[in-house]
Design an enzyme around this catalytic site. Structure first.
Site, mmCIF file in Angstrom:
data_model
loop_
_atom_site.group_PDB
_atom_site.id
_atom_site.type_symbol
_atom_site.label_atom_id
_atom_site.label_comp_id
_atom_site.label_asym_id
_atom_site.label_seq_id
_atom_site.Cartn_x
_atom_site.Cartn_y
_atom_site.Cartn_z
ATOM 1 N N ARG B 197 8.882 -61.956 5.637
ATOM 2 C CA ARG B 197 7.950 -61.863 6.776
ATOM 3 C C ARG B 197 6.717 -62.742 6.601
ATOM 4 O O ARG B 197 5.667 -62.477 7.180
ATOM 5 C CB ARG B 197 7.534 -60.416 7.033
ATOM 6 C CG ARG B 197 8.701 -59.493 7.372
ATOM 7 C CD ARG B 197 8.249 -58.189 8.007
ATOM 8 N NE ARG B 197 9.379 -57.283 8.152
ATOM 9 C CZ ARG B 197 9.702 -56.360 7.254
ATOM 10 N NH1 ARG B 197 8.990 -56.210 6.180
ATOM 11 N NH2 ARG B 197 10.745 -55.590 7.463
ATOM 12 N N LYS B 219 3.802 -75.409 14.935
ATOM 13 C CA LYS B 219 5.056 -75.127 15.635
ATOM 14 C C LYS B 219 6.206 -75.332 14.663
ATOM 15 O O LYS B 219 6.368 -76.419 14.097
ATOM 16 C CB LYS B 219 5.235 -76.063 16.827
ATOM 17 C CG LYS B 219 4.508 -75.614 18.071
ATOM 18 C CD LYS B 219 5.023 -76.396 19.279
ATOM 19 C CE LYS B 219 4.282 -76.022 20.533
ATOM 20 N NZ LYS B 219 4.758 -76.814 21.692
ATOM 21 N N GLU B 313 -0.115 -72.307 22.975
ATOM 22 C CA GLU B 313 0.368 -73.005 24.167
ATOM 23 C C GLU B 313 0.309 -72.169 25.434
ATOM 24 O O GLU B 313 1.302 -71.947 26.111
ATOM 25 C CB GLU B 313 1.801 -73.542 23.935
ATOM 26 C CG GLU B 313 2.180 -74.590 24.956
ATOM 27 C CD GLU B 313 3.376 -75.444 24.543
ATOM 28 O OE1 GLU B 313 3.402 -75.895 23.399
ATOM 29 O OE2 GLU B 313 4.263 -75.639 25.383
ATOM 30 N N HIS B 341 13.900 -88.655 18.045
ATOM 31 C CA HIS B 341 13.051 -87.885 18.958
ATOM 32 C C HIS B 341 12.081 -88.792 19.722
ATOM 33 O O HIS B 341 11.961 -88.691 20.953
ATOM 34 C CB HIS B 341 12.282 -86.828 18.144
ATOM 35 C CG HIS B 341 11.318 -86.023 18.946
ATOM 36 N ND1 HIS B 341 11.710 -85.209 19.994
ATOM 37 C CD2 HIS B 341 9.960 -85.914 18.879
ATOM 38 C CE1 HIS B 341 10.636 -84.631 20.518
ATOM 39 N NE2 HIS B 341 9.567 -85.043 19.863
#
Lengths: 440, 440
Positions: B197, B219, B313, B341
């Site tokens: 966790r 992110k 976001e 990408h």
């Protein structure tokens, strides 16, 4: 979004214990009555709540994001988990799944995914879908029905939840609902934490284990073949909705498994609650609604208080794991699902109590009381014969409470209701405990 | 734990831009010099830093948990990501992997897991292990070397990271280090978020793409067969260490891919940075160290500012995804890894710019400038022929920026450096853009 927009117009009131009252209740100093019938009733009205030391408060911090309406007469009690802007209520009462408004006010967005299992779905899925959609045509509900059992709490099964959400084109404005026991709650919660990096979720626990423990506090996750709950997240729900009627369909063994966690709260921090259990164990096992509601409420209060003080388990929260390190070793050794979680925890608590006694930290009278109450609850008081000392040691080595190689344990110390979380104990005593409980 | 305990005794100073200076620098109001050579040097000493508008500050908020030492002369600059108690520094400079102390001060616990891939490991793994362990015998390092490529950014590969950590009996007091490009950073970050966790982690990005974008802002995540980055977490590192020397081994196509994100910052919020790029694109592609360092620093400053204002976001941060919704559709349609990408984002930006122009929100001169700079950078300016309108539409339907069924896009509006994140645009114009860029 009928549910959300209509709730905006509603007054945002809720019942809650104040923190100080909760503490008073727990200590039994002022507000708590020892008699079961007068202490807890299934219908507490607002006026009565205030008299009993509950407060009705405008919940200003959350009004902007998530307005609440007045709690109807069917909600026996609300226990708050205080975590700043991640605070949430635990509703406890009979017939709450028929209180459609209660569930609908916590749904975000137009799409709901109910995650449940093959055992619970035939019993309660329709009821939950009705609760979500009744008078609320803007919401659509999908469901994913997973196989039942601890052995399915793994990545492959978790992926089915993601598959369903993605195939159904869910976006960030959605809500996941966990309908089931601890396995469903843990998996659905982790899925909600990770799907699109986090969506809203609601817990509807249907086992006593989940109602008194796993649904509260935001621990989510899955098992790894080498250990329990090793992959997961701390992620809090929008609310926990406990309809005590769901316990009517719970098998006896599952009920006893939940009782193990109830007993745990008494041992680690609530002597008076333990004494109540000693007097009322038969009523609990007979599913006396008042006894069950009392036990659930006091368990949730204890858990909420600990979680509020230590959400990420820096220290205090670890005490909720009394017996769990030994218990996890039993579950891992047997293969997940052979013993129920509470059964393994019960045997684990006996081992922790044995070690505490060997260390000279508790009296033998406490050892006997623990054995007696677990036997009354028809729970195991020793690990199964197949679990060896080596199996204990190897699983305990990967326990999450190991820090820099040192295994810390929760042990009782002092009078009933006191415990410590420590790595500072005699390893020989641990070896003796393991030897005395294992055949090999 | 030699690293941690010795760092406690050290002074906790670091260089940082103040927020207002950062803004001034970005706007070029006062402190910024237009000439490349004088604006950025690879060795900035403390005195010089102060003269240039940098400050040396005792970092009081983080002293308790994680003391810092004075940054040595090799660190060209430090960009702070301001996120309260989750704030962290981005170190940018040449030869930082030889500054062992810089890395060691951010390691928690005695165990480190370096996550890297088959391409990067032969180049930099030994160097990083040396940096972690040199003069620091209390720390042991494990590594897991994953296959290289976007198509391995999936659950099966992620599980290898968990397997390694669990088999090595890592506990919560450990640190994961991401050594590689964006795929490694995203996967290692998500593994660190979910292992037990949440454990500490450090980003060492080795591609321009990762250095200017993906390593900053927390992110993390993996792809799903139906869409990119659909499973993950917001999880911040302890620090980002950018050794600009690692770009010397980067293939040309990878370099250009990173330049696409650099161009993006100019388009969405930093007109002056875009104008600098128009003048210095050849120097960037020729890997002029000063040009690269300037571009990385200004990109990180832009990203850090946006992330500080909108970590999860809610709105502003989405503007960093200019061109990404179209780009993701290209990547998903082709199969992950066919196009890099940044290549997909470049084509996506052209499509977003085309749509902005069709809506009447920008002048045609801006359309031309975008095409010109992308061509200079040798990046694609249209999707590949195999991607159809239908493929765009079906992938865009599961984009994370869909809310309650409505696709929101980042579009340019007004003069260079201005954009909007909106669902309020003419769908017919979007259809026209898709039709005009697709063969079928």
């Amino acid at each position: 979004m009928a549910a959300v927009s209509s709730s905006v117009a509603s007054p945002s009131l809720r019942l809650s214990h104040t923190a100080s009252n909760r503490r008073s209740l727990r200590r039994g100093v002022a507000l708590r009555s020892p008699s079961l019938a007068s202490d807890f009733r299934l219908s507490v009205h607002v006026g009565e709540s205030v008299r009993r030391g509950l407060r009705v408060s405008a919940n200003s911090a959350q009004v902007m994001e998530q307005p609440r309406r007045e709690v109807g007469p069917k909600v026996s009690t609300v226990v708050d988990v205080d975590l700043g802007n991640r605070s949430y209520p635990i509703y406890i009462g009979s017939g709450l799944l028929e209180e459609h408004d209660l569930l609908q006010r916590h749904v975000h967005g137009k799409r709901v995914l109910v995650v449940t299992n093959t055992t619970v779905a035939p019993l309660y899925l329709d009821k939950v879908v009705t609760a979500l959609t009744s008078g609320n045509s803007g919401v659509s509900v999908e469901s994913v029905i997973l196989p039942d059992g601890e052995k399915y709490k793994e990545m492959g099964t978790l992926m089915k939840v993601f598959d369903k959400a993605i195939e159904s084109r869910f976006d960030r404005r959605c809500t996941f609902v966990a309908l089931g026991g601890g396995v469903i709650g843990d998996m659905c919660g982790f899925a909600a934490a990770a799907f699109l990096r986090g969506v809203n979720f609601i817990q509807i626990p249907t086992t006593l284990m989940a109602q008194v423990d796993s649904s509260v506090g935001g621990k989510t996750g899955i098992n790894h073949p080498l250990g329990k709950n090793l992959i997961g997240a701390f992620y809090q729900p929008q609310c926990v909705l406990i309809d005590t009627d769901t316990l009517n369909t719970l098998p006896e063994r599952e009920l006893a498994s939940g009782v193990a966690e109830v007993i745990k709260y008494g041992l680690i921090r609530d002597a008076e609650f333990f004494e109540w259990q000693e007097k009322n164990m038969q009523a609990l096992l007979a599913r006396d609604p008042s006894a069950l509601a009392y036990a659930i409420k006091h368990s949730c209060e204890n858990k909420a208080e600990v979680v509020s003080l230590d959400e990420k388990e820096s220290g205090l929260r670890a005490t909720l794991n009394l017996g769990h390190t030994f218990g996890h070793a039993i579950e891992t050794g047997l293969g997940y699902g052979e013993w129920l979680h509470g059964e393994a925890v019960a045997a684990g608590m006996v081992m922790a109590v044995d070690l505490s006694y060997r260390l000279g930290w508790i009296d033998d009278s406490l050892v006997k009381r623990v054995l007696t109450i677990l036997q009354q609850a028809r729970l195991p008081t020793a690990p199964p014969d197949s679990i060896t000392v080596e199996m204990f040691k190897s699983t305990m080595a990967v326990d999450k409470k190991v820090a820099d190689g040192l295994l810390r344990l929760i042990l009782l110390k002092g009078p009933l209701g006191n415990c410590v979380f420590t790595g500072d104990y005699d390893r020989k005593a641990l070896d003796e405990t393991l030897q005395s409980f294992c055949k090999s």
